[in-house]
Design a protein around this motif. Structure first.
Motif, PDB file in Angstrom:
ATOM      1  N   PRO A 131      -4.056  -9.645  -9.194  1.00 50.24           N
ATOM      2  CA  PRO A 131      -4.824  -9.365 -10.420  1.00 50.24           C
ATOM      3  C   PRO A 131      -5.088  -7.868 -10.608  1.00 50.24           C
ATOM      4  O   PRO A 131      -5.104  -7.373 -11.740  1.00 50.24           O
ATOM      5  N   LEU A 132      -5.278  -7.159  -9.505  1.00 50.78           N
ATOM      6  CA  LEU A 132      -5.498  -5.713  -9.576  1.00 50.78           C
ATOM      7  C   LEU A 132      -4.280  -5.025 -10.195  1.00 50.78           C
ATOM      8  O   LEU A 132      -4.400  -4.178 -11.086  1.00 50.78           O
ATOM      9  N   ARG A 133      -3.091  -5.427  -9.740  1.00 47.34           N
ATOM     10  CA  ARG A 133      -1.867  -4.807 -10.278  1.00 47.34           C
ATOM     11  C   ARG A 133      -1.650  -5.195 -11.742  1.00 47.34           C
ATOM     12  O   ARG A 133      -1.196  -4.379 -12.549  1.00 47.34           O
ATOM     13  N   ALA A 134      -1.992  -6.444 -12.086  1.00 41.25           N
ATOM     14  CA  ALA A 134      -1.756  -6.914 -13.465  1.00 41.25           C
ATOM     15  C   ALA A 134      -2.608  -6.151 -14.473  1.00 41.25           C
ATOM     16  O   ALA A 134      -2.235  -6.028 -15.635  1.00 41.25           O
ATOM     17  N   SER A 135      -3.765  -5.630 -14.026  1.00 39.15           N
ATOM     18  CA  SER A 135      -4.641  -4.921 -14.964  1.00 39.15           C
ATOM     19  C   SER A 135      -4.577  -3.406 -14.760  1.00 39.15           C
ATOM     20  O   SER A 135      -5.435  -2.677 -15.253  1.00 39.15           O
ATOM     21  N   ALA A 136      -3.551  -2.940 -14.024  1.00 37.35           N
ATOM     22  CA  ALA A 136      -3.444  -1.504 -13.742  1.00 37.35           C
ATOM     23  C   ALA A 136      -2.862  -0.748 -14.931  1.00 37.35           C
ATOM     24  O   ALA A 136      -2.209  -1.333 -15.807  1.00 37.35           O
ATOM     25  N   ALA A 137      -3.087   0.578 -14.948  1.00 39.75           N
ATOM     26  CA  ALA A 137      -2.412   1.431 -15.932  1.00 39.75           C
ATOM     27  C   ALA A 137      -0.983   1.698 -15.462  1.00 39.75           C
ATOM     28  O   ALA A 137      -0.074   1.892 -16.268  1.00 39.75           O
ATOM     29  N   LEU A 138      -0.801   1.688 -14.141  1.00 37.50           N
ATOM     30  CA  LEU A 138       0.479   2.043 -13.533  1.00 37.50           C
ATOM     31  C   LEU A 138       0.441   1.551 -12.084  1.00 37.50           C
ATOM     32  O   LEU A 138      -0.615   1.582 -11.453  1.00 37.50           O
ATOM     33  N   VAL A 139       1.574   1.056 -11.584  1.00 41.29           N
ATOM     34  CA  VAL A 139       1.663   0.686 -10.161  1.00 41.29           C
ATOM     35  C   VAL A 139       2.672   1.640  -9.503  1.00 41.29           C
ATOM     36  O   VAL A 139       3.762   1.854 -10.035  1.00 41.29           O
ATOM     37  N   VAL A 140       2.270   2.237  -8.386  1.00 32.23           N
ATOM     38  CA  VAL A 140       3.164   3.118  -7.615  1.00 32.23           C
ATOM     39  C   VAL A 140       3.393   2.461  -6.260  1.00 32.23           C
ATOM     40  O   VAL A 140       2.436   2.139  -5.557  1.00 32.23           O
ATOM     41  N   ALA A 141       4.664   2.237  -5.911  1.00 30.30           N
ATOM     42  CA  ALA A 141       4.975   1.580  -4.629  1.00 30.30           C
ATOM     43  C   ALA A 141       5.909   2.495  -3.841  1.00 30.30           C
ATOM     44  O   ALA A 141       6.796   3.123  -4.424  1.00 30.30           O
ATOM     45  N   ASP A 142       5.711   2.581  -2.512  1.00 35.90           N
ATOM     46  CA  ASP A 142       6.600   3.468  -1.762  1.00 35.90           C
ATOM     47  C   ASP A 142       7.630   2.704  -0.941  1.00 35.90           C
ATOM     48  O   ASP A 142       7.534   1.493  -0.725  1.00 35.90           O
ATOM     49  N   GLY A 143       8.631   3.451  -0.498  1.00 35.69           N
ATOM     50  CA  GLY A 143       9.776   2.876   0.206  1.00 35.69           C
ATOM     51  C   GLY A 143       9.492   2.431   1.619  1.00 35.69           C
ATOM     52  O   GLY A 143      10.410   2.022   2.335  1.00 35.69           O
ATOM     53  N   ASN A 144       8.208   2.487   2.048  1.00 36.87           N
ATOM     54  CA  ASN A 144       7.852   1.903   3.341  1.00 36.87           C
ATOM     55  C   ASN A 144       7.809   0.380   3.265  1.00 36.87           C
ATOM     56  O   ASN A 144       7.853  -0.296   4.299  1.00 36.87           O
ATOM     57  N   LEU A 145       7.654  -0.152   2.047  1.00 35.83           N
ATOM     58  CA  LEU A 145       7.402  -1.596   1.909  1.00 35.83           C
ATOM     59  C   LEU A 145       8.593  -2.418   2.410  1.00 35.83           C
ATOM     60  O   LEU A 145       9.750  -2.008   2.258  1.00 35.83           O
ATOM     61  N   PRO A 146       8.307  -3.587   2.995  1.00 37.46           N
ATOM     62  CA  PRO A 146       9.402  -4.459   3.421  1.00 37.46           C
ATOM     63  C   PRO A 146      10.265  -4.876   2.219  1.00 37.46           C
ATOM     64  O   PRO A 146       9.758  -5.008   1.104  1.00 37.46           O
ATOM     65  N   THR A 147      11.547  -5.096   2.457  1.00 38.83           N
ATOM     66  CA  THR A 147      12.491  -5.444   1.376  1.00 38.83           C
ATOM     67  C   THR A 147      12.000  -6.638   0.560  1.00 38.83           C
ATOM     68  O   THR A 147      12.078  -6.638  -0.668  1.00 38.83           O
ATOM     69  N   ASP A 148      11.455  -7.654   1.232  1.00 41.28           N
ATOM     70  CA  ASP A 148      11.011  -8.889   0.556  1.00 41.28           C
ATOM     71  C   ASP A 148       9.907  -8.658  -0.468  1.00 41.28           C
ATOM     72  O   ASP A 148       9.680  -9.500  -1.334  1.00 41.28           O
ATOM     73  N   THR A 149       9.191  -7.549  -0.328  1.00 39.84           N
ATOM     74  CA  THR A 149       8.048  -7.302  -1.209  1.00 39.84           C
ATOM     75  C   THR A 149       8.492  -6.788  -2.583  1.00 39.84           C
ATOM     76  O   THR A 149       7.796  -6.970  -3.580  1.00 39.84           O
ATOM     77  N   TRP A 150       9.676  -6.146  -2.638  1.00 40.43           N
ATOM     78  CA  TRP A 150      10.120  -5.555  -3.904  1.00 40.43           C
ATOM     79  C   TRP A 150      10.340  -6.581  -5.010  1.00 40.43           C
ATOM     80  O   TRP A 150       9.887  -6.362  -6.141  1.00 40.43           O
ATOM     81  N   PRO A 151      11.014  -7.712  -4.744  1.00 39.42           N
ATOM     82  CA  PRO A 151      11.174  -8.680  -5.845  1.00 39.42           C
ATOM     83  C   PRO A 151       9.832  -9.127  -6.422  1.00 39.42           C
ATOM     84  O   PRO A 151       9.713  -9.347  -7.631  1.00 39.42           O
ATOM     85  N   LEU A 152       8.805  -9.220  -5.570  1.00 35.84           N
ATOM     86  CA  LEU A 152       7.475  -9.592  -6.067  1.00 35.84           C
ATOM     87  C   LEU A 152       6.959  -8.519  -7.031  1.00 35.84           C
ATOM     88  O   LEU A 152       6.543  -8.820  -8.162  1.00 35.84           O
ATOM     89  N   LEU A 153       6.993  -7.242  -6.600  1.00 35.30           N
ATOM     90  CA  LEU A 153       6.452  -6.160  -7.444  1.00 35.30           C
ATOM     91  C   LEU A 153       7.266  -5.984  -8.723  1.00 35.30           C
ATOM     92  O   LEU A 153       6.711  -5.760  -9.802  1.00 35.30           O
ATOM     93  N   LEU A 154       8.600  -6.115  -8.601  1.00 35.92           N
ATOM     94  CA  LEU A 154       9.461  -5.966  -9.783  1.00 35.92           C
ATOM     95  C   LEU A 154       9.218  -7.102 -10.776  1.00 35.92           C
ATOM     96  O   LEU A 154       9.131  -6.882 -11.986  1.00 35.92           O
ATOM     97  N   GLY A 155       9.067  -8.314 -10.259  1.00 39.37           N
ATOM     98  CA  GLY A 155       8.799  -9.477 -11.119  1.00 39.37           C
ATOM     99  C   GLY A 155       7.453  -9.330 -11.813  1.00 39.37           C
ATOM    100  O   GLY A 155       7.322  -9.610 -13.017  1.00 39.37           O
TER     101      GLY A 155
END
Ligand SMILES: Nc1ncnc2c1ncn2[C@@H]1O[C@H](COP(=O)(O)OP(=O)(O)O)[C@@H](O)[C@H]1O
Ligand SMILES: O=c1[nH]cc([C@@H]2O[C@H](COP(=O)(O)O)[C@@H](O)[C@H]2O)c(=O)[nH]1
Length: 302
Positions: A131-155
């Motif tokens: 919910p925090l990300r859904a109401s954000a002005a912008l989400v910044v994610a770094d390349g430390n994140l595990p590969t599996d997490t990217w499809p979640l953030l992109l979706g």
């Protein structure tokens, strides 16, 4: 993107940085005298601190241990105004850390990232902060994140319309980015990270756009930066010349400056590049990973 009370949500690495500055050229396989300095770090944490010091509302989604270093990281984040309520506290764990061995001129000889805790930022652990990300002005994610997490953030970005900015962290971790990156508004990386995609910069830009990335911004050290958008020749901006004290954090400051500017003027890449370069130049002049005297005037006076 718009400038509002909605926070910029930063997801990824939260480290204790140890900077070891050699007093003379390194003698490999031997003991080298050095000076040491400890400071909060982690790519997305550095971005978050820059943004908070500029006076923007920022929330951090990261993982921290329950050691003295972890307490220092949380206290320092609160002091500079980063909302840490979504930081996952892991009991009986030491916090992630990064050691930079710097040459006497402040350039990086070797970086060592020991970051087991960031692996816990998997899709299951990130569900609570959706919910925090859904109401954000912008989400910044770094390349430390595990590969599996990217499809979640992109979706999430595609569904909510909240722009997602990716910030690469190292050449070694480029392979963590998934093949499909549809929904990634902007990817920030350095020249070495770009070269892991293709030897020729233009081929790498084409490959990233074909994978779904909107804009690609590449920092080139003293040569400034390049910006590529689909179907257009890359644009170049030179870097201001400064006396370099310590290069650590300059790329993160660049990312923060670009994000802060795009929030204000989403289509003005010239303003974004210039703010990013100025913030990077400031950061090069401190041995901390974020300039401790950065404040909202830096943004207001532009
Ligand atoms: N030696 C330098 N002189 C001037 N500016 C620099 C220098 N090194 C880095 N910068 C600035 O910092 C930015 C980021 O540096 P770079 O080395 O490309 O990224 P990273 O720190 O992520 O590896 C550059 O785009 C430039 O603006
Ligand atoms: O694998 C990683 N290496 C390095 C960092 C962080 O990168 C920062 C240095 O960034 P730059 O590349 O801008 O110097 C440091 O704070 C360090 O903790 C990280 O998050 N992950």
């Amino acid at each position: 993107m718009n400038l509002s009370a909605a926070p910029i949500v930063c997801v990824g690495g939260l480290n204790i940085d140890r900077k070891l500055r050699l007093l003379a050229s390194a003698l490999l396989g031997s003991s080298n005298p050095c000076e040491s300095h400890e400071t909060p770090g982690g790519v997305v944490r550095n971005v978050a601190e820059n943004l908070a010091r500029l006076g923007l509302p920022v929330s951090l989604v990261a993982a921290v241990g329950d050691d003295a270093g972890g307490r220092m990281l949380l206290e320092q984040a609160a002091t500079v105004g980063i909302d840490t309520r979504a930081v996952i506290r892991l009991r009986r764990h030491a916090s992630d850390n990064y050691t930079a061995v710097l040459a006497p001129d402040g350039s990086l000889e070797l970086g060592l990232a020991s970051m087991p805790l960031v692996e816990s930022l998997n899709p299951w652990a990130l569900a609570a902060s959706q919910p925090l990300r859904a109401s954000a002005a912008l989400v910044v994610a770094d390349g430390n994140l595990p590969t599996d997490t990217w499809p979640l953030l992109l979706g999430e970005a595609r569904a909510s319309g909240v722009p997602l900015v990716g910030v690469a962290v190292s050449e070694a971790k480029m392979e963590r980015l998934p093949e499909r990156l549809d929904g990634l508004h902007l990817l920030v990386m350095n020249a070495g990270e770009l070269a892991t995609i293709a030897a020729e910069a233009n081929d790498a830009f084409d490959a990233l756009h074909a994978r779904g990335v909107g804009c690609v911004l590449v920092s080139k050290g003293a040569d400034g930066l390049l910006l590529s958008t689909p179907g257009r020749a890359p644009r170049h901006w030179p870097a201001p010349q400064v006396h370099v004290v310590d290069v650590t954090g300059a790329g993160d400051a660049l990312s923060a400056g670009v994000c802060a500017s795009l929030l204000k003027a989403p289509d003005d890449f010239d303003a974004a590049a210039r703010l990013g370069l100025d913030l990077a130049a400031l950061t090069l002049q401190t041995e901390d990973s974020v300039h401790p005297e950065l404040n909202p005037r830096f943004l207001e006076e532009r």
